[in-house]
Design a protein around this motif. Structure first.
Motif, mmCIF file in Angstrom:
data_model
loop_
_atom_site.group_PDB
_atom_site.id
_atom_site.type_symbol
_atom_site.label_atom_id
_atom_site.label_comp_id
_atom_site.label_asym_id
_atom_site.label_seq_id
_atom_site.Cartn_x
_atom_site.Cartn_y
_atom_site.Cartn_z
ATOM 1 N N THR A 69 0.861 -1.181 0.000
ATOM 2 C CA THR A 69 0.000 0.000 0.000
ATOM 3 C C THR A 69 0.895 1.228 0.000
ATOM 4 N N GLU A 97 -2.749 2.131 -9.551
ATOM 5 C CA GLU A 97 -3.850 2.670 -8.754
ATOM 6 C C GLU A 97 -4.285 1.704 -7.660
ATOM 7 N N ARG A 98 -4.179 0.412 -7.911
ATOM 8 C CA ARG A 98 -4.617 -0.574 -6.924
ATOM 9 C C ARG A 98 -3.779 -0.524 -5.647
ATOM 10 N N MET A 99 -2.572 0.067 -5.704
ATOM 11 C CA MET A 99 -1.722 0.165 -4.516
ATOM 12 C C MET A 99 -1.998 1.428 -3.700
ATOM 13 N N GLU A 101 -3.313 4.192 -1.464
ATOM 14 C CA GLU A 101 -4.246 4.413 -0.362
ATOM 15 C C GLU A 101 -5.239 3.259 -0.223
ATOM 16 N N GLN A 102 -4.719 2.045 -0.390
ATOM 17 C CA GLN A 102 -5.556 0.858 -0.274
ATOM 18 C C GLN A 102 -5.399 0.254 1.121
ATOM 19 N N LEU A 104 -4.997 -2.561 3.800
ATOM 20 C CA LEU A 104 -4.508 -3.940 3.769
ATOM 21 C C LEU A 104 -5.111 -4.674 4.952
#
Length: 261
Positions: A69, A97-99, A101-102, A104
């Motif tokens: 993330t 984009e998938r990383m 502010e995702q 976990l």
């Protein structure tokens, strides 16, 4: 709480464009050899948010091969293009984009992102931190959704309360946000920005909450060699080991004690 040990690599302020190539190669080798459960990158992937800096930084992140993330740092906002800064400040992150502010969700652990950068502030130095009401409410909602017994870590770029380091964060709304996160059950806030590591325990209404900062893998060193933090979680408890690219052995970061918030 899951019985096995969870290992998190907390890295920050790589500053592609001014990266330390030996340091980023060292970190990549360790990730491939030791296979941590996740990498938490707390901002300033680039130096000036140029396309070539993002391309190099994102290729490096993608090559790590573990759940990651990434927070946005002040250096990741367009520096020379004010129109892009105001209207499309994060578009150069779209490739991964998938990383960005995702959250976990690991066994017994939740990593909650919180934005502390701003495209505009009513002060001269826009590099400093700002916690908006919206970003705080989003982080609180995620933290409060965690199952009972979950260790919740919030990841953001700027320290919310000023650490004892040579650089400063001066995060507006930081202390109030830290208190609100503590009341929501957050165990620690993971940050970067100041380029030196720290682990400071604050007391908020009788609850002990840690603010943990990672160093840098860039050429922009301050008081510490290139470094990152290894966070080990086991049995509902965690410790933080400072890992440096130097002849000195890795060591557990000393937990400083601060005044109640």
């Amino acid at each position: 709480m899951n019985g096995r040990t969870i290992r998190l690599f907390h890295v920050s302020d790589v500053h592609f464009g001014r990266e330390d190539r030996a340091a980023i190669a060292w970190f990549e080798r360790l990730v491939h050899a030791e296979r941590p459960d996740a990498v938490i990158m707390t901002g300033d992937l680039t130096m000036r948010a140029r396309h070539r800096e993002f391309a190099a930084g994102l290729a490096w992140l993608q090559g790590l091969g573990v759940p990651t993330t990434v927070e946005v740092g002040n250096h990741d906002l367009p520096y020379f293009n004010p129109i892009a800064r105001f209207f499309r400040p994060y578009h150069r992150y779209e490739a991964v984009e998938r990383m960005i502010e995702q959250p976990l969700d690991l066994p017994g652990i939740m990593i909650v992102p919180m934005v502390t950068t701003a495209r505009f502030q009513w002060r001269l130095n826009w590099s400093k931190g700002l916690v908006s009401r919206r970003s705080l409410q989003q982080a609180l909602a995620l933290a409060e959704s965690a199952p009972v017994g979950t260790l919740v870590f919030v990841a953001c770029h700027h320290p919310l309360i000023e650490p004892r380091t040579s650089a400063t964060s001066a995060t507006r709304g930081g202390a109030a946000a830290f208190s609100a996160l503590a009341r929501a059950g957050v165990a620690a806030v993971l940050t970067g920005h100041v380029h030196d590591p720290f682990d400071i325990a604050h007391e908020v209404e009788g609850r002990r909450v840690r603010m943990i900062g990672a160093g840098t893998l860039s050429e922009r060193l301050r008081d510490t060699p290139p470094s990152f933090n290894e966070i080990r979680v086991e049995g509902g408890r965690f410790d933080v080991k400072l890992r440096t690219l130097s002849s000195e052995p890795d060591a557990v970061l000393p937990k400083e004690k601060a005044e109640p918030v």
